[in-house]
Design a protein around this motif. Structure first.
Motif, PDB file in Angstrom:
ATOM      1  N   TYR A 145       8.028   0.502  18.372  1.00 19.33           N
ATOM      2  CA  TYR A 145       8.101  -0.140  17.306  1.00 19.33           C
ATOM      3  C   TYR A 145       7.378   0.814  16.652  1.00 19.33           C
ATOM      4  CZ  TYR A 145       8.464  -2.831  13.062  1.00 19.33           C
ATOM      5  OH  TYR A 145       9.253  -3.494  11.136  1.00 19.33           O
ATOM      6  N   THR A 146       7.357   1.392  15.187  1.00 20.87           N
ATOM      7  CA  THR A 146       6.949   2.442  14.680  1.00 20.87           C
ATOM      8  C   THR A 146       7.220   2.078  12.878  1.00 20.87           C
ATOM      9  OG1 THR A 146       5.895   4.806  14.066  1.00 20.87           O
ATOM     10  CG2 THR A 146       8.047   4.425  13.819  1.00 20.87           C
ATOM     11  N   ASP A 147       7.568   0.487  11.761  1.00 22.54           N
ATOM     12  CA  ASP A 147       7.743   0.349  11.241  1.00 22.54           C
ATOM     13  C   ASP A 147       8.472   1.610  10.047  1.00 22.54           C
ATOM     14  OD1 ASP A 147       8.300  -1.059   8.912  1.00 22.54           O
ATOM     15  OD2 ASP A 147       6.341  -1.950   8.791  1.00 22.54           O
ATOM     16  N   ILE A 148       9.728   2.141  10.135  1.00 23.76           N
ATOM     17  CA  ILE A 148      10.170   3.510   9.344  1.00 23.76           C
ATOM     18  C   ILE A 148      10.510   2.501   8.311  1.00 23.76           C
ATOM     19  CG2 ILE A 148      12.372   4.789   9.052  1.00 23.76           C
ATOM     20  CD1 ILE A 148      10.108   5.624  11.359  1.00 23.76           C
ATOM     21  N   ALA A 149      10.926   1.319   7.557  1.00 24.17           N
ATOM     22  CA  ALA A 149      10.223   0.538   6.268  1.00 24.17           C
ATOM     23  C   ALA A 149       9.983   0.996   6.450  1.00 24.17           C
ATOM     24  CB  ALA A 149      10.948  -0.713   6.744  1.00 24.17           C
ATOM     25  N   SER A 150       8.297   0.466   6.568  1.00 18.85           N
ATOM     26  CA  SER A 150       7.346   0.639   5.578  1.00 18.85           C
ATOM     27  C   SER A 150       6.854   2.675   5.182  1.00 18.85           C
ATOM     28  CB  SER A 150       5.726   0.699   6.348  1.00 18.85           C
ATOM     29  OG  SER A 150       5.712  -1.137   6.220  1.00 18.85           O
ATOM     30  N   LEU A 151       6.955   3.041   6.949  1.00 20.44           N
ATOM     31  CA  LEU A 151       6.374   4.656   6.271  1.00 20.44           C
ATOM     32  C   LEU A 151       7.649   5.298   5.873  1.00 20.44           C
ATOM     33  CD1 LEU A 151       5.393   5.509  10.311  1.00 20.44           C
ATOM     34  CD2 LEU A 151       3.852   4.632   8.071  1.00 20.44           C
ATOM     35  N   GLY A 152       8.858   5.095   6.034  1.00 21.00           N
ATOM     36  CA  GLY A 152      10.468   5.874   4.811  1.00 21.00           C
ATOM     37  C   GLY A 152       9.614   5.224   3.554  1.00 21.00           C
ATOM     38  N   THR A 153       9.266   4.434   3.183  1.00 20.68           N
ATOM     39  CA  THR A 153       9.088   4.671   1.923  1.00 20.68           C
ATOM     40  C   THR A 153       7.637   5.694   0.857  1.00 20.68           C
ATOM     41  OG1 THR A 153       8.496   1.818   1.744  1.00 20.68           O
ATOM     42  CG2 THR A 153       7.784   2.495  -0.153  1.00 20.68           C
ATOM     43  N   LEU A 154       7.486   6.231   1.869  1.00 21.73           N
ATOM     44  CA  LEU A 154       6.034   7.318   0.988  1.00 21.73           C
ATOM     45  C   LEU A 154       7.555   8.289   0.658  1.00 21.73           C
ATOM     46  CD1 LEU A 154       3.294   7.072   4.102  1.00 21.73           C
ATOM     47  CD2 LEU A 154       3.515   6.956   1.286  1.00 21.73           C
ATOM     48  N   SER A 155       8.560   9.199   1.574  1.00 21.15           N
ATOM     49  CA  SER A 155       9.163   9.561   1.401  1.00 21.15           C
ATOM     50  C   SER A 155      10.621   8.834   0.079  1.00 21.15           C
ATOM     51  CB  SER A 155       9.655   9.887   2.766  1.00 21.15           C
ATOM     52  OG  SER A 155       9.731  10.707   3.727  1.00 21.15           O
ATOM     53  N   LYS A 156      10.655   8.169  -0.035  1.00 25.09           N
ATOM     54  CA  LYS A 156      11.836   7.792  -1.147  1.00 25.09           C
ATOM     55  C   LYS A 156      11.338   8.288  -1.563  1.00 25.09           C
ATOM     56  CE  LYS A 156      14.170   3.481  -1.724  1.00 25.09           C
ATOM     57  NZ  LYS A 156      14.339   2.047  -1.508  1.00 25.09           N
ATOM     58  N   TYR A 157      10.453   7.503  -2.677  1.00 23.91           N
ATOM     59  CA  TYR A 157       9.594   7.747  -3.612  1.00 23.91           C
ATOM     60  C   TYR A 157       9.068   9.059  -4.466  1.00 23.91           C
ATOM     61  CZ  TYR A 157      10.044   2.293  -4.114  1.00 23.91           C
ATOM     62  OH  TYR A 157      11.632   1.496  -4.327  1.00 23.91           O
ATOM     63  N   THR A 158       9.139   9.671  -3.533  1.00 22.94           N
ATOM     64  CA  THR A 158       8.471  11.099  -4.073  1.00 22.94           C
ATOM     65  C   THR A 158       9.440  12.177  -3.621  1.00 22.94           C
ATOM     66  OG1 THR A 158       7.995  11.407  -1.092  1.00 22.94           O
ATOM     67  CG2 THR A 158       6.098  10.463  -3.062  1.00 22.94           C
ATOM     68  N   PHE A 212       0.972  -1.212   0.323  1.00 20.06           N
ATOM     69  CA  PHE A 212       0.209  -0.158   0.124  1.00 20.06           C
ATOM     70  C   PHE A 212       0.906   1.455  -0.390  1.00 20.06           C
ATOM     71  CE2 PHE A 212      -1.908   3.138   2.608  1.00 20.06           C
ATOM     72  CZ  PHE A 212      -2.654   4.072   2.295  1.00 20.06           C
ATOM     73  N   TYR A 213       2.264   1.169   0.392  1.00 21.24           N
ATOM     74  CA  TYR A 213       2.799   2.355   1.031  1.00 21.24           C
ATOM     75  C   TYR A 213       3.714   2.931  -0.289  1.00 21.24           C
ATOM     76  CZ  TYR A 213       1.382   2.324   5.931  1.00 21.24           C
ATOM     77  OH  TYR A 213       0.772   2.019   6.691  1.00 21.24           O
ATOM     78  N   LYS A 214       4.054   2.282  -1.033  1.00 20.07           N
ATOM     79  CA  LYS A 214       4.725   2.089  -1.876  1.00 20.07           C
ATOM     80  C   LYS A 214       3.538   2.402  -4.030  1.00 20.07           C
ATOM     81  CE  LYS A 214       7.788   0.594  -5.545  1.00 20.07           C
ATOM     82  NZ  LYS A 214       8.771  -0.833  -6.338  1.00 20.07           N
ATOM     83  N   GLN A 215       2.767   1.570  -3.350  1.00 18.78           N
ATOM     84  CA  GLN A 215       1.920   2.380  -4.231  1.00 18.78           C
ATOM     85  C   GLN A 215       1.699   4.140  -4.175  1.00 18.78           C
ATOM     86  OE1 GLN A 215      -1.672  -0.382  -3.753  1.00 18.78           O
ATOM     87  NE2 GLN A 215      -0.516  -2.069  -4.955  1.00 18.78           N
ATOM     88  N   MET A 216       0.530   3.885  -2.835  1.00 18.46           N
ATOM     89  CA  MET A 216       0.301   5.461  -2.486  1.00 18.46           C
ATOM     90  C   MET A 216       1.699   5.961  -2.999  1.00 18.46           C
ATOM     91  SD  MET A 216      -2.387   6.306  -1.409  1.00 18.46           S
ATOM     92  CE  MET A 216      -2.542   7.314  -1.088  1.00 18.46           C
ATOM     93  N   ALA A 217       2.904   6.332  -2.801  1.00 17.23           N
ATOM     94  CA  ALA A 217       3.867   6.837  -3.303  1.00 17.23           C
ATOM     95  C   ALA A 217       4.169   7.400  -4.145  1.00 17.23           C
ATOM     96  CB  ALA A 217       5.402   5.860  -2.786  1.00 17.23           C
ATOM     97  N   ALA A 218       3.556   6.441  -5.501  1.00 19.85           N
ATOM     98  CA  ALA A 218       3.785   6.092  -6.674  1.00 19.85           C
ATOM     99  C   ALA A 218       2.387   7.283  -7.298  1.00 19.85           C
ATOM    100  CB  ALA A 218       3.694   4.758  -7.145  1.00 19.85           C
ATOM    101  N   GLU A 219       0.949   6.851  -6.945  1.00 22.87           N
ATOM    102  CA  GLU A 219       0.551   7.692  -6.809  1.00 22.87           C
ATOM    103  C   GLU A 219       0.534   9.061  -6.426  1.00 22.87           C
ATOM    104  OE1 GLU A 219      -2.339   7.489  -8.559  1.00 22.87           O
ATOM    105  OE2 GLU A 219      -1.962   5.678  -8.986  1.00 22.87           O
ATOM    106  N   CYS A 220       1.473   9.340  -5.549  1.00 19.54           N
ATOM    107  CA  CYS A 220       1.547  11.060  -4.314  1.00 19.54           C
ATOM    108  C   CYS A 220       2.637  11.784  -5.488  1.00 19.54           C
ATOM    109  CB  CYS A 220       2.298  10.890  -3.837  1.00 19.54           C
ATOM    110  SG  CYS A 220       0.696  10.724  -1.803  1.00 19.54           S
ATOM    111  N   THR A 221       3.539  11.101  -6.552  1.00 20.26           N
ATOM    112  CA  THR A 221       4.502  11.174  -7.044  1.00 20.26           C
ATOM    113  C   THR A 221       3.916  12.068  -8.539  1.00 20.26           C
ATOM    114  OG1 THR A 221       6.609   9.972  -6.475  1.00 20.26           O
ATOM    115  CG2 THR A 221       6.867  11.053  -8.650  1.00 20.26           C
ATOM    116  N   LEU A 251      14.302  10.390 -16.527  1.00 22.60           N
ATOM    117  CA  LEU A 251      14.451  11.321 -15.842  1.00 22.60           C
ATOM    118  C   LEU A 251      13.984  11.330 -14.057  1.00 22.60           C
ATOM    119  CD1 LEU A 251      12.831  14.302 -16.993  1.00 22.60           C
ATOM    120  CD2 LEU A 251      10.605  13.074 -16.882  1.00 22.60           C
ATOM    121  N   ILE A 252      14.315  12.294 -14.137  1.00 24.95           N
ATOM    122  CA  ILE A 252      13.736  11.430 -12.487  1.00 24.95           C
ATOM    123  C   ILE A 252      13.063  12.986 -11.753  1.00 24.95           C
ATOM    124  CG2 ILE A 252      15.284  12.575  -9.919  1.00 24.95           C
ATOM    125  CD1 ILE A 252      17.583  10.826 -11.145  1.00 24.95           C
ATOM    126  N   ALA A 253      11.715  12.097 -11.170  1.00 23.25           N
ATOM    127  CA  ALA A 253      10.608  12.810 -10.659  1.00 23.25           C
ATOM    128  C   ALA A 253      11.006  13.959  -9.595  1.00 23.25           C
ATOM    129  CB  ALA A 253       9.239  12.135 -10.675  1.00 23.25           C
TER     130      ALA A 253
END
Length: 995
Positions: free
Chosen positions: A599-612, A575-584, A673-675
């Protein structure tokens, strides 16, 4: 057998340096083609040197391994054949033929051969001085201009009167049997006395031999007598182990340390019109001319780009507006006009430096050329003399009207967020920054809060108080009043301020422990998708309801060391990578602020920042009484720094070269091309290039970074950085022009990415093998001409690479296993390192350690003493003194270490509080305290991207706090990891294997 012996002068090593000439041979020894005249070539490898009388070595090892080369390697190609059986005594030699050496340090008959040293008889004092151990002062030329004999005793030119030749009469040829031209073309500009044929492979761009590896020339180990007397175009470090001992025989004080931090490469600016290294750095400013040569460069070949880096004062990037004429670009490859293009046909045509196409010059841009073909108005045209330029883009560069700066806040209001004080600090900080948010009066703003339900806020300017609307059905999310949730900040300022004032009290009595983060994120996306902008997420509780719910993981230590280990560091829910792609896609960049003592699962939440194109800020165990200043500073920096909106970036390069991989936080929209929905001055990106053609035919390769973005003022702009690098055919030249900072930046990103698919041990091994292979390849360049046994050699440009490699393997994302770091902290620091510019990354890997107690006790002006205070110390426990106070600064935090013998009354005057759970420094009204707070402030101002939170550690106390110091003393052995000396010895052993 000694075939082809010459009757000419002696060539090879000197005889008067403590190593005796070969003893006379027995009458029956076979010497085919022997001549009564002096022998040519190096000393016979089968001979063993006699003891060095007067040398301070207590133990003399056996012959170095290079004296008996293996059956198959590069030595056999040029070395003299060995004698069979034990050493025998050749006949006494006749005097050498040729002109006498007129510059001997001591009187000697011109034609008299050097005296023969007999076993047990003291050797005559040689004219040169030895460096027997690390206590001998450094050689006078160690830090002076490059010296050809920088390493190893004997050193014919290190001391004493000038001696044009190593020993004896002139020696026109290189080592080995007479091979007049086997050592490459003459190099008439080599430093030092004339040497007709330079040793080592050809180096067309060489500017003298590299300096020794680091500081003053390395002292020989007490157990390894020097055996080198030839010109050495490399730096080296002696590792002479005592037989039967585990001691590598290496003086730790001689090791090179990056105490100056990042030093921007000077060779990059050999091309005088290149952009500043702040914006772009190449891993080597010498591009290989063939794929075969590139395959021998085992380090990353690429670049690190920081397109919006803050310029130094007076070096701002000029902004040009070509108006209706449009920006001048190549019609084939679309390269922007830059200083490396050339004009022809009286200034009516210009040739593209990338693809060599001849383009027409627009009529209103034509200007005459001078006798050299340069435009007469070039000095008035910044785009023709500056490597960095910014163009105002015309309407054809716009898909839509430029968007306004937009900030949307998604805030967790569960019970843990309220009790930690996070909610109050965030509300106060946002309110305090409203006047400084860029883009006035166009700026848009909006808010959503969430716990187990989602709360929307209508902030229409006609209202006096915001209206809250609650959506409790998180499985079927919708947006009420979609037109009034984003408002113009200048028009609705009063409503926004009223909301921020009331926000902390609005949820002060909550007991809700749930988090519907996924549905709230979906709602924010629905609100922002019309315009795009920056989404700031404040997350305190592990998502537990609706889309994107997460579970506790990473607590099982049995997973570490298995193939399942990497799965802990990647998102559990797609879900998080899909949302990041949509946001970009809709120009939404996301920054995540994570607060939790669980524990707050930065591995998942950080995906939002990684792809945007965003970043992660992590505050473990956040409490406003302790961490408020850090959150205020970093949030304020995020809100007020200049941001490039709805950006895309492309980096072009010349014919035959292509970038094939990109590393950092972004979304790759096409092959190149980097977005970047939102990008700022604190972000850097790495990329690797490869050769498309087997052989490059050009002499120079050009690179051009172009960032198309919307400025906060509403202008669409294009920032362009251009650089050039020569094409070379020599691997040694690639090493000489290498940039350690850029190499480490690319390597760190590659290693962190590897942890997402492999074990931590695999990532560390990958890093080490990159270093080993590169040093082995470099060693092979000199293995034929020089005796390298017991020495690790490397280019001067990479003298700090092993140090940074060790630091990287001990960094938070790569170190140890389950018990060495929390999973969330690994992922958060790894995400941060993926975005850091070169200078900040190197400081994080090798922090600065400074002593401050003398500075605090002095009564003179603070400003006068700051330079003395900032002298950095090696990261080893030996640098710490129990009577002193030290500050460790890695750019993300401070650790103040106080020795146990530091007077308690002075610690009290600093108002240091050791009683709190996390020790802190509280400023007080006395001179010492003001000096300490002033020093911390100055250190923070040197890099404002992050706020260094201050930890206090008293020697021998607070084991948890002590971990902040011990984990950063990278040169010491800690928790089963190698120290610096062992790391160097391990790399050296691996380099020697099959070398």
């Amino acid at each position: 057998m000694r075939p082809f012996l010459s009757s000419g002068p002696v060539a090879g090593r000197p005889d008067g340096d403590g190593v005796r000439p070969p003893p006379p041979s027995a009458p029956g020894s076979a010497m085919p083609f022997a001549s009564p005249r002096p022998m040519a070539g190096p000393p016979v490898p089968g001979f063993r040197p006699s003891p060095v009388v007067g040398f301070t070595d207590q133990i003399r090892p056996g012959p170095p391994p290079s004296h008996a080369p293996p059956t198959s390697n590069n030595f056999q190609q040029f070395s003299a054949p060995q004698y069979s059986g034990p050493p025998t005594n050749p006949p006494i030699r006749t005097p050498p033929v040729g002109p006498p050496n007129m510059n001997m340090a001591s009187p000697m008959p011109p034609n008299m051969p050097p005296p023969i040293q007999r076993p047990g008889v003291p050797a005559p004092t040689p004219p040169l001085t030895f460096r027997p151990n690390s206590q001998v002062p450094p050689q006078p030329y160690a830090q002076a201009p490059p010296q050809p004999f920088a390493q190893g005793p004997p050193q014919p030119y290190a001391q004493g009167p000038p001696q044009p030749y190593a020993q004896g009469p002139p020696q026109p040829f290189a080592q080995g049997p007479p091979q007049p031209f086997n050592q490459g073309p003459p190099q008439p500009f080599a430093q030092g006395p004339p040497q007709p044929y330079a040793q080592g492979p050809p180096q067309p761009y060489a500017q003298g031999p590299p300096q020794p590896y680091g500081q003053p020339a390395y002292a020989q180990s007490p157990s390894q007598p020097g055996m080198q007397g030839f010109v050495e175009d490399f730096s080296s470090l002696s590792l002479g182990a005592v037989p039967g001992s585990m001691d590598p025989g290496l003086d730790s004080k001689a090791l090179p340390r990056p105490l100056e931090g990042d030093v921007e490469p000077t060779v990059f600016n050999d091309m005088t019109m290149n952009c500043s290294p702040k914006y772009m750095r190449l891993t080597t400013s010498a591009i290989p001319n063939s794929q075969s040569l590139a395959s021998r460069w085992h380090l990353p070949l690429g670049a690190v780009v920081s397109p919006l880096a803050e310029a130094s004062e007076g070096e701002e990037v000029p902004i040009l507006n070509f108006g209706s004429a449009g920006i001048i670009r190549c019609r084939r490859c679309r390269t922007y006009i830059n200083p490396y293009i050339t004009f022809t046909d009286g200034g009516r045509k210009w040739r593209c430096n990338m693809c060599a196409l001849l383009n027409d010059v627009p009529g209103d841009y034509v200007a005459p050329l001078d006798a050299t073909g340069r435009r007469i108005d070039a000095d008035q045209r910044p785009e023709l003399i500056r490597g960095s330029i910014e163009f105002v883009a015309p309407t054809e560069y716009m898909v839509r009207a430029p968007m306004p700066p937009l900030y949307f806040f998604l805030i967790d209001v569960s019970v843990s967020a309220v009790r930690s004080g996070m909610l109050e600090v965030v509300a106060q900080t946002i309110k305090s920054c409203l006047d400084e948010i860029p883009g006035y009066p166009r700026t848009q703003i909006g808010f959503i809060t969430f716990d187990s339900t989602i709360h929307f806020y209508n902030m229409k300017s006609t209202l006096t108080q915001p209206q809250m609307m609650v959506v409790s059905d998180v499985d079927d999310i919708f947006v009420p009043l979609p037109d009034d949730l984003l408002v113009n900040l200048s028009e609705s300022r009063n409503v926004v301020e009223s909301f921020l004032d009331s926000l902390p009290s609005m949820f002060q009595d909550t007991v809700n422990v749930e988090s519907a983060f996924g549905p709230a994120l979906k709602a924010a996306y629905m609100v922002m998708s019309q315009l795009g902008g920056k989404l700031l997420i404040f997350q305190n509780t592990l998502p537990s309801i609706g889309l994107g719910r997460l579970r506790l993981r990473g607590e099982d230590p049995r997973v570490y060391g298995t193939d399942k280990e990497a799965s802990l560091r990647v998102p559990e829910d797609p879900f998080y990578k899909q949302m990041a792609a949509e946001c970009t896609k809709y120009q939404i960049g996301i920054n995540v602020y994570a607060f939790s003592d669980k524990y707050t699962d930065i591995a998942s939440l950080g995906t939002l920042s990684k792809y945007t194109g965003g970043q992660v800020y992590y505050y473990p165990s956040f409490r406003s009484t302790i961490h408020a200043d850090k959150l205020r500073h970093e949030l304020a920096r995020d809100l007020t720094r200049e941001t490039a909106w709805e950006a895309v970036m492309r980096i072009r390069c010349g014919k035959g070269v292509k970038f094939n991989s990109y590393h950092g936080n972004f979304m790759l929209r096409s092959t190149d091309l980097i977005a970047l929905p939102a990008v700022d001055c604190d972000k850097a990106f790495a990329m690797q290039l490869g050769l498309e053609e087997t052989l490059l035919t050009t002499q120079t390769v050009y690179f051009q970074v172009a960032l198309l973005y919307t400025a906060s003022c509403g202008e669409r702009r294009i920032r362009v950085h251009t650089a050039a690098a020569p094409v070379v055919s020599d691997l040694g030249e690639m090493y000489r022009r290498a940039d350690t900072g850029a190499i480490v930046s690319v390597l760190s990103r590659l290693a962190i990415e590897k942890t997402l698919s492999s074990k931590l041990e695999d990532a560390r091994s990958y890093l080490q093998m990159k270093i080993v292979k590169s040093l082995k390849e470099y060693r092979n360049l000199y293995a034929v001409q020089h005796r390298l046994a017991g020495r690790m050699i490397y280019p001067e440009s990479l003298k700090y690479l092993p140090s940074y490699g060790l630091a990287l393997s001990k960094s938070m994302p790569l170190r140890g296993g389950h018990a060495d770091a929390l999973l969330d902290e690994r992922c958060a620091v790894g995400s941060t390192m993926m975005t850091l510019p070169v200078k900040s990354l190197l400081k994080f890997l090798y922090p600065s350690l400074i002593r401050v107690d003398e500075f605090l006790l002095k009564a003179s002006s603070p400003d006068a003493d700051l330079k003395n205070v900032e002298k950095r110390l090696p990261l080893t426990a030996e640098s710490l003194d129990a009577r002193g106070v030290f500050i460790l600064d890695d750019g993300l935090r401070f650790v103040i270490w106080i020795g146990r013998m530091f007077p308690p009354e002075l610690a009290a005057s600093l108002n240091i509080d050791f009683a709190s759970d996390l020790s802190q420094v509280n400023g007080s009204n006395n001179e010492m305290s003001r000096r300490l707070m002033g020093l911390l402030k100055k250190l923070r101002e040197s890099d404002p991207a992050y706020y260094q939170f201050c930890h206090l550690v008293r020697q021998g106390e607070q084991p948890k706090e002590g971990f902040y110091v011990l984990s950063n003393l990278i040169e010491d052995q800690t928790a089963g990891t190698n120290g610096y000396v062992d790391w160097i010895a391990q790399i050296h052993r691996q380099v020697q294997q099959n070398a």
